[in-house]
Design an enzyme around this catalytic site. Structure first.
Site: not given
Ligand SMILES: NC(=O)c1ccc[n+]([C@@H]2O[C@H](COP(=O)([O-])OP(=O)(O)OC[C@H]3O[C@@H](n4cnc5c(N)ncnc54)[C@H](O)[C@@H]3O)[C@@H](O)[C@H]2O)c1
Length: 253
Positions: A143, A152
């Site tokens: 990220s 935070y």
């Molecule tokens: N959305 C953003 O702005 C953003 C920005 C930078 C990085 N990311 C990263 O991208 C990835 C996805 O983001 P998102 O917005 O789709 O997140 P999200 O929280 O909407 O989805 C995460 C998914 O991971 C699953 N999950 C959580 N814990 C788990 C576990 N122990 N085992 C299996 N599955 C599990 C959840 O059920 C969910 O379906 C993450 O790694 C997040 O940190 C997101």
């Protein structure tokens, strides 16, 4: 079709970015294992509706046996594993606070899921990648928060910084097997997870983030999938150990 005859495992594929990655990889011809704690039936239905191939499985990426079962299922059902997207993480729903006030139980859980979450699935798939004889591609989702040092959210920041370090270490260990390991570091993408993460500050965060980018608009899911397909495919066959910022030019590594 850049991924014809490839098999891809995507963790956290029930919704959000993981689901988008699964659909994008399938659109390029990969057979996809959509894995999540939650049901991935909607993801599989979307892939199939678009003419692709996918199966769903439940996995807890912080649990070794669960990851082994996911990898074995992928290899047995689809004939091997070529690509792993380590996308599952705790992000949405995390309670932000100054670092002195962060909840210690949340800290431990974030480390458990966000750091073990790329390690254990990678460990489970590498034997299958080696057996395939064609190498492989592992893509870890980091990220912008890690390189920027998002305030935070020190638990999340620390966990995603670890993902960048792990990407480098794994790339060094797996290079001789022709298994490439790269990270993708997006800025905030407009997903349901981001809305939950910022809560009532969502609209303000969107405009602050966009105004700090060279390309002054918010990152959409579709802006990311091209980088994922590129890193999964032979187009990036000599690229490993790198962190790819997909952030509209917020940060230069
Ligand atoms: N959305 C953003 O702005 C953003 C920005 C930078 C990085 N990311 C990263 O991208 C990835 C996805 O983001 P998102 O917005 O789709 O997140 P999200 O929280 O909407 O989805 C995460 C998914 O991971 C699953 N999950 C959580 N814990 C788990 C576990 N122990 N085992 C299996 N599955 C599990 C959840 O059920 C969910 O379906 C993450 O790694 C997040 O940190 C997101």
């Amino acid at each position: 079709m850049q991924l014809k005859d490839k098999v891809a495992v995507v963790t956290g594929a029930a919704r959000g970015l993981g689901r988008a990655y699964a659909e994008a990889l399938a659109a390029e011809g990969a057979a996809v294992v959509a894995a999540d704690l939650n049901d991935c039936a909607d993801t599989v239905a979307a892939v199939e509706a678009a003419g692709g191939r996918a199966i769903a499985t439940t996995v807890d990426v912080s649990d070794s046996a669960s990851c082994e079962a996911m990898a074995d299922l992928a290899a047995d059902a689809l004939g091997g594993i070529d690509i792993l997207i380590n996308n599952a993480a705790l992000y949405a729903g995390l309670k932000g606070a100054r670092f002195e006030q962060l909840d210690e139980a949340q800290w431990d859980r974030v480390m458990q899921v966000n750091i073990k979450g790329p390690w254990l699935p990678s460990r489970a798939v590498v034997g299958h990648m080696r057996a395939g004889g064609d190498g492989g591609s592992i893509i870890n989702i980091a990220s912008l928060a890690a390189v920027f040092g998002l305030p935070y959210g020190l638990d999340y920041v620390a966990s995603k910084a670890a993902v960048i370090g792990m990407t480098r270490g794994m790339a060094r260990e797996l290079g001789p097997d022709h298994i490439r390991v790269n990270a993708v570091a997006p800025s905030a993408v407009i997903t349901e997870g981001t809305e939950e993460f910022f809560g009532e500050k969502f609209e303000k965060a969107k405009s602050v983030i966009a105004s700090n980018q060279l390309i002054p608009r918010n990152l959409e899911t579709e802006d990311l999938t091209g980088t994922i397909v590129y890193l999964a495919s032979d187009a990036s066959r000599f690229v490993t150990g790198q962190t790819h910022m997909v952030d509209g030019g917020s940060w230069f590594l």
